[in-house]
Design an enzyme around this catalytic site. Structure first.
Site, PDB file in Angstrom:
ATOM      1  N   ASN A 148       0.642  -1.058   0.085  1.00 27.68           N
ATOM      2  CA  ASN A 148       0.147   0.132   0.008  1.00 27.68           C
ATOM      3  C   ASN A 148       1.157   1.693  -0.489  1.00 27.68           C
ATOM      4  O   ASN A 148       1.360   2.015   0.861  1.00 27.68           O
ATOM      5  CB  ASN A 148      -0.548   0.007   0.818  1.00 27.68           C
ATOM      6  CG  ASN A 148      -2.153   1.461   0.542  1.00 27.68           C
ATOM      7  OD1 ASN A 148      -1.399   2.394   1.259  1.00 27.68           O
ATOM      8  ND2 ASN A 148      -2.801   0.996   2.224  1.00 27.68           N
TER       9      ASN A 148
ATOM     10  N   GLU B 197      -4.172   1.957  -2.727  1.00 26.67           N
ATOM     11  CA  GLU B 197      -4.213   3.204  -2.207  1.00 26.67           C
ATOM     12  C   GLU B 197      -3.532   4.312  -3.228  1.00 26.67           C
ATOM     13  O   GLU B 197      -2.274   4.772  -3.157  1.00 26.67           O
ATOM     14  CB  GLU B 197      -3.899   4.217  -1.289  1.00 26.67           C
ATOM     15  CG  GLU B 197      -5.441   4.005  -0.028  1.00 26.67           C
ATOM     16  CD  GLU B 197      -4.986   4.340   1.375  1.00 26.67           C
ATOM     17  OE1 GLU B 197      -4.896   5.982   1.594  1.00 26.67           O
ATOM     18  OE2 GLU B 197      -4.036   4.127   2.006  1.00 26.67           O
TER      19      GLU B 197
ATOM     20  N   ASP C  12      -3.557  -4.480   0.293  1.00 31.28           N
ATOM     21  CA  ASP C  12      -3.990  -4.548   2.599  1.00 31.28           C
ATOM     22  C   ASP C  12      -5.258  -4.752   3.013  1.00 31.28           C
ATOM     23  O   ASP C  12      -6.308  -4.317   2.457  1.00 31.28           O
ATOM     24  CB  ASP C  12      -3.872  -2.898   2.418  1.00 31.28           C
ATOM     25  CG  ASP C  12      -4.366  -1.961   3.466  1.00 31.28           C
ATOM     26  OD1 ASP C  12      -4.626  -2.636   4.259  1.00 31.28           O
ATOM     27  OD2 ASP C  12      -4.475  -0.689   3.422  1.00 31.28           O
TER      28      ASP C  12
ATOM     29  N   ASN D 256      -6.308  -4.692   5.774  1.00 32.88           N
ATOM     30  CA  ASN D 256      -6.880  -3.412   7.221  1.00 32.88           C
ATOM     31  C   ASN D 256      -7.985  -4.401   7.596  1.00 32.88           C
ATOM     32  O   ASN D 256      -9.237  -4.428   8.267  1.00 32.88           O
ATOM     33  CB  ASN D 256      -8.367  -3.056   6.511  1.00 32.88           C
ATOM     34  CG  ASN D 256      -7.276  -1.414   5.766  1.00 32.88           C
ATOM     35  OD1 ASN D 256      -7.031  -0.620   6.979  1.00 32.88           O
ATOM     36  ND2 ASN D 256      -8.426  -0.831   5.314  1.00 32.88           N
TER      37      ASN D 256
ATOM     38  N   ASP E 249      -1.740  -6.373   5.790  1.00 33.10           N
ATOM     39  CA  ASP E 249      -1.306  -6.591   4.293  1.00 33.10           C
ATOM     40  C   ASP E 249      -0.324  -7.609   4.296  1.00 33.10           C
ATOM     41  O   ASP E 249      -0.166  -8.775   5.162  1.00 33.10           O
ATOM     42  CB  ASP E 249       0.241  -5.495   4.000  1.00 33.10           C
ATOM     43  CG  ASP E 249       0.225  -4.382   4.107  1.00 33.10           C
ATOM     44  OD1 ASP E 249      -0.764  -3.795   3.454  1.00 33.10           O
ATOM     45  OD2 ASP E 249       0.002  -3.301   4.829  1.00 33.10           O
TER      46      ASP E 249
ATOM     47  N   ASP F 121       2.792   4.765   5.216  1.00 26.22           N
ATOM     48  CA  ASP F 121       2.458   4.126   6.059  1.00 26.22           C
ATOM     49  C   ASP F 121       2.805   2.694   6.436  1.00 26.22           C
ATOM     50  O   ASP F 121       2.470   1.637   7.424  1.00 26.22           O
ATOM     51  CB  ASP F 121       1.208   4.635   7.643  1.00 26.22           C
ATOM     52  CG  ASP F 121       0.455   5.055   5.788  1.00 26.22           C
ATOM     53  OD1 ASP F 121       0.239   4.120   4.867  1.00 26.22           O
ATOM     54  OD2 ASP F 121      -0.581   4.952   6.759  1.00 26.22           O
ATOM     55  N   HIS F 122       2.623   1.638   5.643  1.00 30.00           N
ATOM     56  CA  HIS F 122       2.607   0.469   5.170  1.00 30.00           C
ATOM     57  C   HIS F 122       4.146   0.111   4.619  1.00 30.00           C
ATOM     58  O   HIS F 122       4.826   0.833   3.512  1.00 30.00           O
ATOM     59  CB  HIS F 122       2.310  -0.214   3.947  1.00 30.00           C
ATOM     60  CG  HIS F 122       0.832   0.304   4.412  1.00 30.00           C
ATOM     61  ND1 HIS F 122      -0.791  -0.702   5.090  1.00 30.00           N
ATOM     62  CD2 HIS F 122      -0.309   1.430   4.713  1.00 30.00           C
ATOM     63  CE1 HIS F 122      -1.337  -0.357   5.086  1.00 30.00           C
ATOM     64  NE2 HIS F 122      -1.742   0.776   4.557  1.00 30.00           N
TER      65      HIS F 122
END
Length: 257
Positions: free
Chosen positions: A7, A34, A147, A149, A216, A245-246
């Site tokens: 991501n 994303e 991802d 989530n 992930d 941030d991933h």
């Protein structure tokens, strides 16, 4: 065969990181989530100059997914979004890469347990599961990457994580429903360090403190289980300036003919 998921939290911002990572790691398939850009803004030329072709579906500001590979993908094999599930959000793309059905998903965040967005997340997960049940009938070798989530077990979340989202029982039950299709969490086929995460908030020095979640994932069909040779989180891109941030998660497969 090396398959990775990442991501990137805006491909426009993170394109230099992606190009550097491709050059260093040379994956056979890189699933991106994303993208946060429309199809007309997708960096086709830059990626082709780096030796990668792409199939993608995007939208302005939000969501968007892509699969990159060194060889052109047969467009006839490509599916965009979940068939039969009406959704304006661009969250799924699938393609066949070197005989492996690769499904790249950006699963809904859900915002908060009990919210409208949470209910949408559960509906989306149910539709994905139903579709994958059919995909597995025609694609023995399948990888679901993205991802999710969802942190599927307690060990996939920092012990001090107090928010229900990502770790709630309805979300974890939906993850188990994917596993009930026969899909296997490739990361857990191998010994891993404690508190192995793939996402860390930008705030509160979360990465430095390793206050994160493993959300992930790469799930593989039963036919690929014995081919799995390793699955790791590559934390190096998270250390860069202006990172996602991933972090990427990378799966190595040893495939016969």
């Amino acid at each position: 065969m090396k398959i990775a998921t990442w991501n990137v939290n805006s491909l426009k911002v993170r394109l230099p990181h992606v190009l550097d990572w491709l050059a260093a790691n040379k994956p056979d398939a890189l699933c991106l989530q994303e993208l946060k850009l429309e199809d007309k803004a997708f960096p086709v030329a830059e990626l082709e100059a780096a030796g990668y072709h792409a199939v993608f579906v995007g939208q302005k500001t939000y969501n968007g997914v892509a699969i990159l590979s060194p060889r052109p993908t047969d467009e006839a094999s490509v599916v965009r979004n979940i068939p039969g599930f009406e959704d304006e959000q661009k969250r799924v793309i699938a393609a066949t890469i070197d005989g492996v059905r690769v499904v790249c998903g950006y699963f809904p965040n859900g915002q908060a347990v009990g919210s409208d967005k949470f209910e949408y997340k559960l509906r989306w997960l149910a539709a994905l599961t139903d579709w994958l049940r059919e995909e597995l009938k025609t694609h023995e070798r399948l990888v679901l990457a993205g991802d999710f989530n969802i942190a599927p077990e307690d060990r996939d979340a920092h012990p001090d994580w107090k928010d229900e989202i990502h770790v709630s029982e309805p979300e974890r039950a939906a993850f188990r429903a994917l596993q009930d299709l026969g899909l296997i969490d490739a990361f857990r086929l191998f010994e891993q360090p404690e508190r192995a995460f793939s996402w860390w908030d930008y705030r509160m020095m979360a990465f430095r403190r390793n206050f994160g979640l493993r959300i992930d994932h790469l799930l593989v069909s039963p036919a690929l289980r014995e081919a799995c040779r390793g699955c790791v989180v590559d934390k190096e891109p998270r250390r860069l300036e202006r990172p996602s941030d991933h972090a990427p998660v990378v799966l190595d497969l040893a495939l016969g003919a």
